[in-house]
Structures are given as structure tokens and as C-alpha cells.
Motif scaffolding. Structure first.
Motif: not given
Length: 196
Positions: A23-29, A36-39, A153-158
Motif C-alpha cells: 500500500l505504501r509503495t502504491m500510494l507514493v507512486a 501504472e499501479f492505478r491503471d 508486470r507488478l514485479a517489473e514496476l517494483g
């Protein structure tokens, strides 16, 4: 850089509980303007100050009937157990945070639809749960293959998931069933107000 916003998000959405790493990672992004995560996962995180869906009764006037006011009061109590953090095209997504849930495992992920129904979500993390949900609607007809593609794809995005195997996702069990508790709270509130 975003530490203050993360603390505020935790306070407002999770009652001050520590934010899970994904959650922290996605919020910061999202706050950095990266979509990317949202889409990929089809979610939008709730903005500061946006009310919990159970507390958003602003569309009802003060002249709401007594039963509606009783239901609103029960749902307000329920809102303390639902850490809603995001919205999807089907409703809201968050964590089931009832105090009777075991503390030795991640809180179950839950979806609340626009009709007020609860849907459990498989997965140990928000990212896993959203990826599993999206896999059902992916261009790939086999949700297992779709989940693996999304996980890659999520792994590619970190943001690697705990598994790439759809069948290995944790199927949550509730110590306290949200639907049953909601019904009990509504009945209790109606009795308290002399409506039952």
C-alpha cells in the motif's frame, strides 16, 4: 518526502495502523503522478478528507425516516472495522479490521459494493487481491494466466507479489463475518430506538 501524507493516510483510513508495504509503495507512486499501479489494478486511492462510504450520508436530509437513521448509525459503527483505502469501478476496497480478527496474520481484504454488500477478496496483500480481481476481467480468458501476467508486470514496476500462482492465493476467513455483524448492529440500533 511523503512521510507526513503516509502518516495521515494511515490515521484517516486505518486508524493509525502501520501501512502495509505494498500500500505504501502504491500510494507514493500515485502521489508522484505515476499511474501504472492505478491503471493495472483498476483502483484509485481515496483522497484525504473523502468520507468513508458508510459515513457519507450527506445525500439524505435531516428528515430521513427513523429506520434510515438507525441504519446509518449502525453503519457508522461498522465503518470503524472497515479500513477502506481505494475505490474501483465496483465499489470500495479495504481491510477488515475487526478487533477479534487474529493479529498473527494480515487482515482480510474486502470489497464493499455500491449496494452495501461485502465481497471477500483472495490474497494476502492489497496488490494481490486487486490483481486477482483484475485477472477475472483481463483480455486473457484464463484468470490463472491473467494473474501471472499481472503479477509479472507488478514485479517489473517494483512491486513483486508473494506468489505468481493464482491457486496459491490466500482465501480469507473471517473470525467475525462482516455481513452478519452489520445485520446485528442494525437490529440492535433499531431496538435501541424502539423500532423493533
Amino acid at each position: 518526502m511523503f512521510e507526513e501524507r503516509l502518516v495521515e493516510f494511515s490515521r484517516e483510513r486505518l486508524g493509525g495502523r502501520p501501512l502495509p508495504d505494498d500500500l505504501r509503495t502504491m500510494l507514493v507512486a500515485e502521489w508522484q503522478g505515476r499511474a501504472e499501479f492505478r491503471d493495472l489494478l483498476g483502483i484509485t486511492f481515496l483522497e484525504a478528507g473523502k468520507p468513508h462510504p458508510f459515513l457519507d450520508a450527506g445525500h439524505r436530509g435531516a428528515d430521513a425516516d427513523p429506520e434510515t437513521r438507525a441504519i446509518d448509525a449502525a453503519l457508522a459503527e461498522m465503518s470503524g472495522h472497515l479500513g477502506i483505502v481505494a475505490q474501483s469501478d465496483k465499489g470500495w476496497i479495504g481491510y477488515w479490521l475487526h478487533p477479534d480478527e487474529p493479529a498473527d496474520r494480515p487482515p482480510p481484504l474486502i470489497q464493499l459494493d455500491t449496494e452495501g454488500s461485502y465481497w471477500s477478496m483472495v490474497g494476502s496483500t492489497l496488490a494481490e487481491a486487486c490483481a486477482a480481481d483484475r485477472a477475472r476481467y483481463h483480455d486473457e480468458p484464463d484468470e490463472r494466466v491473467a494473474f501471472t501476467l499481472i503479477a509479472d508486470r507488478l514485479a517489473e514496476l517494483g512491486l513483486p507479489l508473494g506468489t505468481r500462482d493464482y491457486d496459491a492465493l490466500r482465501d480469507p476467513e473471517y473470525a467475525v463475518n462482516p455481513e452478519k455483524l452489520t445485520d446485528e448492529l442494525i437490529e440492535a440500533e433499531c431496538r435501541r430506538r424502539g423500532l423493533a
